[in-house]
Design a protein around this motif. Structure first.
Motif, PDB file in Angstrom:
ATOM      1  N   LEU A 293       0.800  -1.227   0.000  1.00  0.00           N
ATOM      2  CA  LEU A 293       0.000   0.000   0.000  1.00  0.00           C
ATOM      3  C   LEU A 293       0.833   1.279   0.000  1.00  0.00           C
ATOM      4  O   LEU A 293       0.646   2.139  -0.868  1.00  0.00           O
ATOM      5  CB  LEU A 293      -0.983  -0.020   1.174  1.00  0.00           C
ATOM      6  N   PRO A 294       1.765   1.483   0.949  1.00  0.00           N
ATOM      7  CA  PRO A 294       2.519   2.746   0.915  1.00  0.00           C
ATOM      8  C   PRO A 294       3.383   2.885  -0.330  1.00  0.00           C
ATOM      9  O   PRO A 294       3.547   3.990  -0.855  1.00  0.00           O
ATOM     10  CB  PRO A 294       3.379   2.676   2.193  1.00  0.00           C
ATOM     11  N   LEU A 295       3.933   1.774  -0.836  1.00  0.00           N
ATOM     12  CA  LEU A 295       4.737   1.833  -2.051  1.00  0.00           C
ATOM     13  C   LEU A 295       3.884   2.258  -3.242  1.00  0.00           C
ATOM     14  O   LEU A 295       4.288   3.105  -4.053  1.00  0.00           O
ATOM     15  CB  LEU A 295       5.360   0.466  -2.333  1.00  0.00           C
ATOM     16  N   ALA A 296       2.686   1.665  -3.345  1.00  0.00           N
ATOM     17  CA  ALA A 296       1.799   2.001  -4.457  1.00  0.00           C
ATOM     18  C   ALA A 296       1.312   3.447  -4.357  1.00  0.00           C
ATOM     19  O   ALA A 296       1.196   4.143  -5.371  1.00  0.00           O
ATOM     20  CB  ALA A 296       0.615   1.042  -4.479  1.00  0.00           C
ATOM     21  N   LEU A 297       1.041   3.908  -3.141  1.00  0.00           N
ATOM     22  CA  LEU A 297       0.583   5.284  -2.947  1.00  0.00           C
ATOM     23  C   LEU A 297       1.659   6.276  -3.368  1.00  0.00           C
ATOM     24  O   LEU A 297       1.385   7.251  -4.091  1.00  0.00           O
ATOM     25  CB  LEU A 297       0.202   5.496  -1.479  1.00  0.00           C
ATOM     26  N   LEU A 298       2.899   6.018  -2.945  1.00  0.00           N
ATOM     27  CA  LEU A 298       4.006   6.897  -3.330  1.00  0.00           C
ATOM     28  C   LEU A 298       4.230   6.850  -4.844  1.00  0.00           C
ATOM     29  O   LEU A 298       4.469   7.886  -5.484  1.00  0.00           O
ATOM     30  CB  LEU A 298       5.272   6.479  -2.595  1.00  0.00           C
ATOM     31  N   GLY A 299       4.163   5.655  -5.419  1.00  0.00           N
ATOM     32  CA  GLY A 299       4.366   5.516  -6.855  1.00  0.00           C
ATOM     33  C   GLY A 299       3.293   6.223  -7.660  1.00  0.00           C
ATOM     34  O   GLY A 299       3.589   6.872  -8.681  1.00  0.00           O
ATOM     35  N   TYR A 300       2.037   6.119  -7.226  1.00  0.00           N
ATOM     36  CA  TYR A 300       0.946   6.765  -7.954  1.00  0.00           C
ATOM     37  C   TYR A 300       1.086   8.286  -7.854  1.00  0.00           C
ATOM     38  O   TYR A 300       0.884   9.003  -8.843  1.00  0.00           O
ATOM     39  CB  TYR A 300      -0.399   6.321  -7.384  1.00  0.00           C
ATOM     40  N   ALA A 301       1.453   8.778  -6.657  1.00  0.00           N
ATOM     41  CA  ALA A 301       1.654  10.217  -6.486  1.00  0.00           C
ATOM     42  C   ALA A 301       2.815  10.715  -7.340  1.00  0.00           C
ATOM     43  O   ALA A 301       2.744  11.800  -7.947  1.00  0.00           O
ATOM     44  CB  ALA A 301       1.905  10.537  -5.014  1.00  0.00           C
ATOM     45  N   ALA A 302       3.889   9.923  -7.417  1.00  0.00           N
ATOM     46  CA  ALA A 302       5.041  10.316  -8.235  1.00  0.00           C
ATOM     47  C   ALA A 302       4.664  10.337  -9.713  1.00  0.00           C
ATOM     48  O   ALA A 302       5.101  11.225 -10.460  1.00  0.00           O
ATOM     49  CB  ALA A 302       6.200   9.357  -7.981  1.00  0.00           C
ATOM     50  N   SER A 303       3.859   9.354 -10.161  1.00  0.00           N
ATOM     51  CA  SER A 303       3.419   9.341 -11.559  1.00  0.00           C
ATOM     52  C   SER A 303       2.560  10.556 -11.868  1.00  0.00           C
ATOM     53  O   SER A 303       2.684  11.170 -12.943  1.00  0.00           O
ATOM     54  CB  SER A 303       2.628   8.051 -11.838  1.00  0.00           C
ATOM     55  N   TRP A 304       1.696  10.912 -10.941  1.00  0.00           N
ATOM     56  CA  TRP A 304       0.841  12.098 -11.103  1.00  0.00           C
ATOM     57  C   TRP A 304       1.708  13.358 -11.203  1.00  0.00           C
ATOM     58  O   TRP A 304       1.513  14.201 -12.091  1.00  0.00           O
ATOM     59  CB  TRP A 304      -0.107  12.189  -9.920  1.00  0.00           C
ATOM     60  N   ALA A 305       2.706  13.471 -10.314  1.00  0.00           N
ATOM     61  CA  ALA A 305       3.592  14.638 -10.330  1.00  0.00           C
ATOM     62  C   ALA A 305       4.387  14.708 -11.627  1.00  0.00           C
ATOM     63  O   ALA A 305       4.592  15.790 -12.196  1.00  0.00           O
ATOM     64  CB  ALA A 305       4.536  14.582  -9.128  1.00  0.00           C
ATOM     65  N   TRP A 306       4.841  13.548 -12.111  1.00  0.00           N
ATOM     66  CA  TRP A 306       5.609  13.527 -13.349  1.00  0.00           C
ATOM     67  C   TRP A 306       4.760  13.976 -14.533  1.00  0.00           C
ATOM     68  O   TRP A 306       5.211  14.752 -15.385  1.00  0.00           O
ATOM     69  CB  TRP A 306       6.147  12.120 -13.591  1.00  0.00           C
ATOM     70  N   LEU A 307       3.513  13.512 -14.607  1.00  0.00           N
ATOM     71  CA  LEU A 307       2.627  13.917 -15.698  1.00  0.00           C
ATOM     72  C   LEU A 307       2.351  15.423 -15.651  1.00  0.00           C
ATOM     73  O   LEU A 307       2.318  16.087 -16.691  1.00  0.00           O
ATOM     74  CB  LEU A 307       1.318  13.127 -15.624  1.00  0.00           C
TER      75      LEU A 307
END
Length: 322
Positions: A203-217
């Motif tokens: 869960l925390p890994l996926a949350l950080l990854g999704y937030a990072a993908s959003w920031a990158w876009l």
């Protein structure tokens, strides 16, 4: 043996669903699909963890570290590579490359875990491995010929997809061996609780990854609508369906099989995932498999049945010289 095989079959039917997701969401990046799937898995694990809180409280720091390692390699990195491979090379080619897992895991386990599980004699193991390899090769040949017949086929894109699928194979060769190590070392622990623990670790890994993908876009000026893309309802529904059925239920069934069967045998039963994925892919295409493809699938099934009949032989300890 029968119960363990049925659990492995159910896990394969659930895991076959993950090959369909990237085909249904071609406009979503592999990163969003990977992190979205495991974010859903982690959220599903939260209420399950409440009911299992007493058993989860028994886990040590070492247990949670192992759950975290398994989640990184066997969940996020594996599906990131697989989703990218499917989007670049289509469904069948990565499916068949992943289909080599029964052979790779069986050989790795027979070399690695003989002292614990017993060794399957190579002459006894060879027929099932050859049948599975022949079936995979036959189906793969049909798909490659179909690709060559396409005038706009991008061979470089297909090659990169194949390479990413090979990376996924490496991840999922490591995962079931390490996961079986923990389960066999803790026979008193519930496979259901261990599946939930991996969801919590993800869960925390996926949350950080999704937030990072959003920031990158956002930083790259992409017009892709976030947080859930152009088809938010379908995306969320598919992610939660795959998170529940493939991630949690599939992991639970696989854990049950891993506690009942030698790693050498349970590794070969991953072929059920390949069969399920092929079935779903052809249903999505709306066409019946070619005769050669059906022949390859038949070889896979016969190879699995042969593998289930095999029995490992315990290693004979050498006598001490004194």
């Amino acid at each position: 043996m029968l119960t363990g095989t049925l659990f492995a079959l159910t896990a394969g039917l659930m895991w076959g669903l993950v090959f369909v997701g990237p085909l249904l969401l071609p406009e979503y990046s592999p990163a969003l699909q990977s992190f979205g799937r495991y974010l859903a898995f982690g959220l599903i694990a939260l209420p399950l963890a409440w009911f299992d809180r007493a058993r989860l409280a028994q886990f040590t720091r070492a247990d949670w570290r192992e759950a975290l390692r398994l989640s990184i390699v066997g969940n996020i990195v594996y599906y990131l590579c697989l989703a990218a491979a499917i989007q670049r090379a289509g469904g069948p080619l990565p499916t068949m490359i992943i289909g080599t897992l029964p052979v790779v895991i069986a050989i790795s386990s027979n070399l690695r875990d003989a002292a614990r599980d017993g060794r399957l004699p190579w002459l006894q193991l060879a027929p099932s491995l050859l049948l599975i390899a022949a079936g995979i090769s036959l189906v793969n040949q049909v798909e490659i010929e179909a690709m060559r017949a396409q005038p706009d086929a991008d061979l470089g894109r297909y090659a990169s997809g194949a390479l990413l699928a090979i990376c996924a194979v490496v991840c999922w060769t490591w995962y079931p061996l390490r996961n079986a190590d923990w389960l066999r070392a803790h026979p008193d622990r519930s496979p259901r609780t261990w599946a939930t623990a991996q969801g919590l670790a993800t869960l925390p890994l996926a949350l950080l990854g999704y937030a990072a993908s959003w920031a990158w876009l956002s930083a790259s000026g992409s017009a892709f609508p976030m947080p859930f893309g152009p088809r938010p309802v379908f995306f969320l529904g598919l992610m939660f369906a795959i998170g529940l059925l493939a991630s949690w239920l599939g992991t639970l069934c696989w854990n049950e099989a891993s506690q009942r069967l030698p790693t050498t045998l349970v590794g070969q039963l991953i072929v059920f995932e390949t069969l399920a994925a092929l079935s779903y892919a052809f249903m999505l295409r709306g066409q019946w498999p070619a005769p050669a493809t059906l022949g390859g699938i038949a070889l896979l099934v016969v190879g699995v049945l042969w593998a289930v009949r095999a029995r490992p032989e315990p290693l004979v300890a050498q006598a001490h010289p004194d």
